[in-house]
Design a protein around this motif. Structure first.
Motif, short mmCIF file in Angstrom:
data_model
loop_
_atom_site.label_atom_id
_atom_site.label_comp_id
_atom_site.label_asym_id
_atom_site.label_seq_id
_atom_site.Cartn_x
_atom_site.Cartn_y
_atom_site.Cartn_z
N GLY A 1 12.58 1.36 11.09
CA GLY A 1 11.66 2.21 11.84
C GLY A 1 10.85 1.47 12.90
N GLY A 2 10.81 0.15 12.82
CA GLY A 2 10.07 -0.64 13.80
C GLY A 2 8.58 -0.63 13.54
N VAL A 3 7.82 -0.97 14.57
CA VAL A 3 6.37 -1.07 14.46
C VAL A 3 5.78 0.29 14.80
CG1 VAL A 3 4.32 -2.22 15.36
CG2 VAL A 3 6.46 -3.47 15.17
N ASN A 4 4.90 0.81 13.91
CA ASN A 4 4.25 2.09 14.18
C ASN A 4 2.73 1.97 14.00
OD1 ASN A 4 3.74 2.33 11.37
ND2 ASN A 4 5.77 3.21 11.06
N ASP A 5 2.02 3.02 14.37
CA ASP A 5 0.56 2.99 14.34
C ASP A 5 0.00 2.79 12.93
OD1 ASP A 5 0.48 3.33 17.07
OD2 ASP A 5 0.29 5.52 16.95
N ASN A 6 0.63 3.42 11.95
CA ASN A 6 0.14 3.29 10.57
C ASN A 6 0.26 1.85 10.09
OD1 ASN A 6 -0.82 4.14 8.05
ND2 ASN A 6 1.26 4.41 7.28
N MET A 7 1.39 1.21 10.41
CA MET A 7 1.59 -0.19 10.02
C MET A 7 0.55 -1.08 10.70
SD MET A 7 4.85 -2.66 10.69
CE MET A 7 5.93 -1.70 9.68
N LEU A 8 0.29 -0.84 11.98
CA LEU A 8 -0.69 -1.65 12.71
C LEU A 8 -2.09 -1.50 12.11
CD1 LEU A 8 0.47 -1.13 16.39
CD2 LEU A 8 0.74 -3.17 14.98
N LYS A 9 -2.43 -0.28 11.69
CA LYS A 9 -3.74 -0.05 11.08
C LYS A 9 -3.86 -0.83 9.76
CE LYS A 9 -6.90 3.50 9.60
NZ LYS A 9 -6.98 4.59 8.66
N GLN A 10 -2.79 -0.81 8.96
CA GLN A 10 -2.81 -1.54 7.70
C GLN A 10 -2.86 -3.05 7.92
OE1 GLN A 10 0.62 -0.17 5.56
NE2 GLN A 10 -0.38 1.71 4.88
N ILE A 11 -2.17 -3.53 8.96
CA ILE A 11 -2.20 -4.95 9.27
C ILE A 11 -3.60 -5.37 9.72
CG2 ILE A 11 -1.36 -6.67 10.94
CD1 ILE A 11 1.40 -5.40 10.65
N GLN A 12 -4.26 -4.53 10.52
CA GLN A 12 -5.63 -4.82 10.95
C GLN A 12 -6.56 -4.93 9.75
OE1 GLN A 12 -6.35 -1.57 13.61
NE2 GLN A 12 -5.72 -2.72 15.42
N GLU A 13 -6.41 -4.01 8.78
CA GLU A 13 -7.25 -4.05 7.59
C GLU A 13 -6.97 -5.30 6.76
OE1 GLU A 13 -6.37 -0.34 5.70
OE2 GLU A 13 -7.51 0.83 7.17
N ALA A 14 -5.69 -5.66 6.64
CA ALA A 14 -5.34 -6.86 5.87
C ALA A 14 -5.86 -8.12 6.55
CB ALA A 14 -3.82 -6.94 5.71
N LEU A 15 -5.82 -8.15 7.89
CA LEU A 15 -6.34 -9.31 8.62
C LEU A 15 -7.85 -9.44 8.46
CD1 LEU A 15 -4.21 -9.14 11.86
CD2 LEU A 15 -4.31 -11.06 10.28
N GLU A 16 -8.55 -8.33 8.37
CA GLU A 16 -9.99 -8.37 8.17
C GLU A 16 -10.33 -8.99 6.81
OE1 GLU A 16 -13.95 -8.26 8.63
OE2 GLU A 16 -12.51 -7.85 10.22
N VAL A 17 -9.49 -8.72 5.82
CA VAL A 17 -9.73 -9.25 4.47
C VAL A 17 -9.24 -10.69 4.33
CG1 VAL A 17 -9.16 -8.97 2.04
CG2 VAL A 17 -9.66 -6.97 3.44
N ARG A 18 -8.03 -10.97 4.87
CA ARG A 18 -7.39 -12.27 4.62
C ARG A 18 -7.44 -13.25 5.79
NH1 ARG A 18 -2.37 -11.34 0.84
NH2 ARG A 18 -2.96 -9.44 -0.21
N GLU A 19 -7.56 -12.77 7.00
CA GLU A 19 -7.56 -13.56 8.23
C GLU A 19 -6.19 -14.09 8.63
OE1 GLU A 19 -11.80 -15.47 9.15
OE2 GLU A 19 -10.72 -16.53 7.59
N LEU A 20 -5.34 -14.43 7.69
CA LEU A 20 -4.04 -15.03 7.98
C LEU A 20 -2.99 -14.34 7.11
CD1 LEU A 20 -2.78 -17.45 9.58
CD2 LEU A 20 -3.04 -18.78 7.49
N ILE A 21 -1.97 -13.74 7.75
CA ILE A 21 -0.94 -13.04 6.99
C ILE A 21 0.44 -13.36 7.56
CG2 ILE A 21 -2.44 -11.11 6.34
CD1 ILE A 21 -0.93 -9.43 8.45
N LYS A 22 1.44 -13.10 6.71
CA LYS A 22 2.83 -13.20 7.13
C LYS A 22 3.45 -11.81 7.11
CE LYS A 22 4.36 -17.80 5.75
NZ LYS A 22 5.27 -18.53 4.84
N VAL A 23 4.32 -11.55 8.10
CA VAL A 23 5.05 -10.29 8.18
C VAL A 23 6.53 -10.62 8.29
CG1 VAL A 23 5.38 -8.15 9.48
CG2 VAL A 23 3.12 -9.20 9.38
N GLN A 24 7.34 -10.00 7.46
CA GLN A 24 8.78 -10.23 7.45
C GLN A 24 9.48 -9.17 8.31
OE1 GLN A 24 10.30 -12.75 5.51
NE2 GLN A 24 12.16 -12.24 6.60
N ILE A 25 10.37 -9.59 9.20
CA ILE A 25 11.19 -8.67 9.98
C ILE A 25 12.53 -8.58 9.28
CG2 ILE A 25 12.25 -8.18 12.21
CD1 ILE A 25 10.10 -10.01 13.48
N LEU A 26 12.86 -7.39 8.77
CA LEU A 26 14.09 -7.22 8.02
C LEU A 26 15.31 -7.25 8.92
CD1 LEU A 26 12.94 -4.41 5.57
CD2 LEU A 26 13.00 -6.86 5.16
#
Length: 97
Positions: free
Chosen positions: A26-51
């Protein structure tokens, strides 16, 4: 903008992390970006896997993730993207100067 020394530090910090998000067909969508923003606020550093079923160019996906989430692209290695964004309330990492 991160310096080379800061990126090197963040890469070493991200080495032991496991990807917490996956970009699939499905690629990158708005819902995913919102969740990534929230995760970055909590963790500051994250990894994302491209399938492998994602047909988009991995460099375009990494750029879309970093700009959409307002984060810095630390590293794209293989199909793994490392993103960093300084937290406002949960500051954990202290970057070298």
């Amino acid at each position: 903008m991160l310096t080379g020394k800061q990126k090197r530090f963040l890469r070493s910090e991200a080495h032991h992390l496991t990807p917490i998000f996956q970009v699939g067909k499905g690629g990158v969508n708005d819902n995913m970006l919102k969740q990534i923003q929230e995760a970055l606020e909590v963790r500051e550093l994250i990894k994302v896997q491209i399938l492998t079923n994602n047909l988009d160019d991995k460099h375009e996906v990494a750029e879309a993730l970093s700009t959409g989430a307002g984060a810095e692209l630390v590293q794209l290695i293989g199909h793994t993207v490392v993103l960093y964004k300084e937290s406002r309330e949960n500051k954990q990492l202290v970057l070298p100067r």
